[in-house]
Design a protein around this motif. Structure first.
Motif, PDB file in Angstrom:
ATOM      1  N   ASP A   5      -8.162  63.196  51.967  1.00  0.00           N
ATOM      2  CA  ASP A   5      -9.164  63.921  51.176  1.00  0.00           C
ATOM      3  C   ASP A   5      -9.954  64.882  52.050  1.00  0.00           C
ATOM      4  O   ASP A   5     -10.302  65.991  51.627  1.00  0.00           O
ATOM      5  CB  ASP A   5     -10.125  62.936  50.503  1.00  0.00           C
ATOM      6  N   LEU A   6     -10.233  64.452  53.273  1.00  0.00           N
ATOM      7  CA  LEU A   6     -11.011  65.275  54.194  1.00  0.00           C
ATOM      8  C   LEU A   6     -10.276  66.565  54.543  1.00  0.00           C
ATOM      9  O   LEU A   6     -10.871  67.648  54.607  1.00  0.00           O
ATOM     10  CB  LEU A   6     -11.297  64.478  55.468  1.00  0.00           C
ATOM     11  N   LEU A   7      -8.977  66.459  54.748  1.00  0.00           N
ATOM     12  CA  LEU A   7      -8.194  67.616  55.202  1.00  0.00           C
ATOM     13  C   LEU A   7      -7.635  68.443  54.051  1.00  0.00           C
ATOM     14  O   LEU A   7      -7.556  69.668  54.156  1.00  0.00           O
ATOM     15  CB  LEU A   7      -7.045  67.134  56.096  1.00  0.00           C
ATOM     16  N   HIS A   8      -7.250  67.764  52.962  1.00  0.00           N
ATOM     17  CA  HIS A   8      -6.513  68.486  51.908  1.00  0.00           C
ATOM     18  C   HIS A   8      -7.045  68.246  50.502  1.00  0.00           C
ATOM     19  O   HIS A   8      -6.454  68.742  49.546  1.00  0.00           O
ATOM     20  CB  HIS A   8      -5.034  68.067  51.942  1.00  0.00           C
ATOM     21  N   GLY A   9      -8.134  67.513  50.357  1.00  0.00           N
ATOM     22  CA  GLY A   9      -8.600  67.157  49.027  1.00  0.00           C
ATOM     23  C   GLY A   9      -9.271  68.304  48.296  1.00  0.00           C
ATOM     24  O   GLY A   9      -9.508  69.383  48.840  1.00  0.00           O
ATOM     25  N   SER A  10      -9.584  68.061  47.029  1.00  0.00           N
ATOM     26  CA  SER A  10     -10.331  69.032  46.240  1.00  0.00           C
ATOM     27  C   SER A  10     -11.748  69.118  46.777  1.00  0.00           C
ATOM     28  O   SER A  10     -12.167  68.323  47.619  1.00  0.00           O
ATOM     29  CB  SER A  10     -10.352  68.599  44.770  1.00  0.00           C
ATOM     30  N   ALA A  11     -12.501  70.073  46.273  1.00  0.00           N
ATOM     31  CA  ALA A  11     -13.865  70.275  46.769  1.00  0.00           C
ATOM     32  C   ALA A  11     -14.711  69.016  46.575  1.00  0.00           C
ATOM     33  O   ALA A  11     -15.469  68.616  47.463  1.00  0.00           O
ATOM     34  CB  ALA A  11     -14.508  71.462  46.056  1.00  0.00           C
ATOM     35  N   THR A  12     -14.554  68.365  45.412  1.00  0.00           N
ATOM     36  CA  THR A  12     -15.347  67.172  45.123  1.00  0.00           C
ATOM     37  C   THR A  12     -14.943  65.999  46.000  1.00  0.00           C
ATOM     38  O   THR A  12     -15.785  65.332  46.619  1.00  0.00           O
ATOM     39  CB  THR A  12     -15.210  66.776  43.641  1.00  0.00           C
TER      40      THR A  12
END
Length: 353
Positions: A5-12
Motif C-alpha cells: 500500500d505504501l509503494l503502490h496503493g491508492s491515495a487513501t
C-alpha cells in the motif's frame, strides 16, 4: 500489505499505510523495533528522490503559515508535499498538542499533501527522535518535497541541518541588531535566511535583510567551509523577504531552492552531505541504543537507587556515581583507590595556609 500500500496503493490506502508505518517506527516496543528495521530496509531502494528542506526559527516567526503557503504553491506546480511537523513535549505532563493540521487547514485538504505532527519527546535540536525514519517513509510513498518544521528553537539547536538537503532559517523583521546577526549557531548553518512577515514593516525587513547579508559574508570566511565565499562552486547563502500570510515572495524562494539544488547536485555536495548524514544517523542510533541498554541493565538497575540517594544527599560525587554505574554495565573497570587516613591528614597538614 502495508509495504504494498505504501509503494503502490491508492491515495487513501497509501495515506493510511504512511501513518501506520510512522507509528510503528516511533514505537519503543522491542518487537515493533524489529519490524520497523525490516520495513526501513525494504523501503531504502525507494527513497532518496525527494528534496529535503528543514525549516527552523524562533516561536512566532510564522513557520506553519509559511509552510502552508509554500505547500499549496508547490502542489499547484505539480509537486507532492509531505510535512513533518514537530511539536514540543511538555516537561511537566510529557504531552503535546499536535495541532499543526488545524493551523494548515488549506494544505491539509490537498490530496497531494501529507501532514504528520510528532511530539519532540524531549529530544534536543528541535526535531523528534524518529524524524529521519518518517522522512524515508514519505519519500518511499512518492512525495518529492519533504518539509520538516522544527519546534521554535534558539541559536544552538541545529539538528535539522543534519538530516536535510537545505536548511532554511526564518527570521522576523526586528530580530536584533548587527551583533545579534553575526552570532554563530543556526545562522552559520543556514543555506537560506528568510525574513518572514515582511509585509508588516517593509523598512524593518529591508534593514534586517541588509544586516544578515553582511553577517553571512563574514561567516563565509570563518564559518562553514561549504559557505566560503572565495569558492566559486560553493553555494552562497541568500537572504530573502517574504510574507507567508499573503504568499508573497514564494516564487523567488523556490527559484533560490532550485538554484541551490542544481548547484549542490552538480558539484557533488548533495551526495556527500547525505552520506555524512547517514553515518551520523547510524552513530546517533548507537548512542540511543546504548543509553536504553544501560538503563535496562539488571546490575545497573540494582545499584542505581542507592547511588542516586548518595548523590542527592551530597555524600558521593555525581561523576564517581556515574563511573560506578558504568562499571556495573561493563564499560569501565572499577577504580582501585587505597585510602590511608593518616597519610591524608599529614598531606593536608603540609598544605600552605
Amino acid at each position: 500489505m502495508m509495504l504494498n500500500d505504501l509503494l503502490h496503493g491508492s491515495a487513501t490506502s497509501q495515506r493510511r499505510a504512511i501513518a501506520k508505518a510512522i507509528t510503528l517506527l516511533e514505537s519503543t516496543r522491542a518487537d515493533h523495533r524489529a519490524q520497523g528495521d525490516a520495513l526501513l530496509t525494504a523501503l531504502l531502494p525507494h527513497t532518496g528522490k525527494s528534496l529535503r528542506i528543514g525549516i527552523s526559527g524562533v516561536p512566532g516567526v510564522g513557520k506553519s503559515t509559511f509552510i502552508e503557503s509554500l505547500g499549496v504553491y508547490l502542489i499547484e506546480q505539480g509537486h507532492r508535499v509531505a510535512v513533518l511537523a514537530v511539536d514540543p513535549s511538555s516537561t511537566v505532563s510529557g504531552g503535546s498538542i499536535l495541532g499543526d493540521k488545524t493551523r494548515m487547514e488549506r494544505l491539509s485538504q490537498q490530496e497531494a499533501a501529507y501532514i504528520r505532527p510528532s511530539p519532540s519527546g524531549g529530544t534536543l535540536g528541535g526535531v523528534a527522535d524518529k524524524t529521519r525514519e518518517a522522512m524515508l517513509v514519505c519519500e518511499a510513498a512518492g512525495y518529492d518535497v519533504v518539509l520538516i518544521e522544527t519546534v521554535g528553537v534558539g541559536q544552538s539547536e541545529t539538528a535539522v541541518h543534519g538530516m536535510t538537503d537545505l536548511f532554511v532559517l526564518l527570521q522576523l523583521p526586528n530580530a536584533g541588531d548587527d551583533l545579534q546577526a553575526i552570532k554563530k549557531g543556526v545562522m552559520e548553518l543556514a543555506d537560506l535566511v528568510v525574513i518572514n512577515k515582511a509585509d508588516l514593516d517593509q523598512a524593518a525587513a529591508t534593514r534586517a535583510r541588509a544586516q544578515i547579508t553582511s553577517a553571512l559574508r563574514l561567516l563565509g570566511f570563518h564559518g562553514n567551509p561549504q559557505h566560503a565565499s572565495h569558492n566559486a562552486q560553493a553555494w552562497q547563502p541568500q537572504v530573502l523577504q517574504i510574507s507567508g500570510l499573503k504568499g508573497e515572495g514564494l516564487d523567488a524562494f523556490w527559484a533560490a531552492v532550485t538554484e541551490f539544488h542544481n548547484l549542490q547536485t552538480a558539484n557533488g555536495q548533495l551526495a556527500a552531505r547525505r552520506q555524512q548524514q547517514a553515518l551520523a544517523w547510524m552513530w546517533e542510533r548507537i548512542d540511543s541504543g546504548l543509553r536504553q541498554a544501560f538503563r535496562s541493565h539488571a546490575q545497573v538497575q540494582q545499584a542505581l537507587p542507592a547511588l542516586q540517594a548518595e548523590v542527592q544527599q551530597g555524600r558521593l560525587a555525581a561523576s564517581t556515581a556515574a563511573r560506578q554505574l558504568l562499571c556495573q554495565f561493563g564499560v569501565e573497570e572499577a577504580p582501585t583507590i587505597a585510602v590511608d587516613q593518616n597519610q591524608d591528614k599529614a598531606e593536608l597538614g603540609s598544605l600552605p595556609k
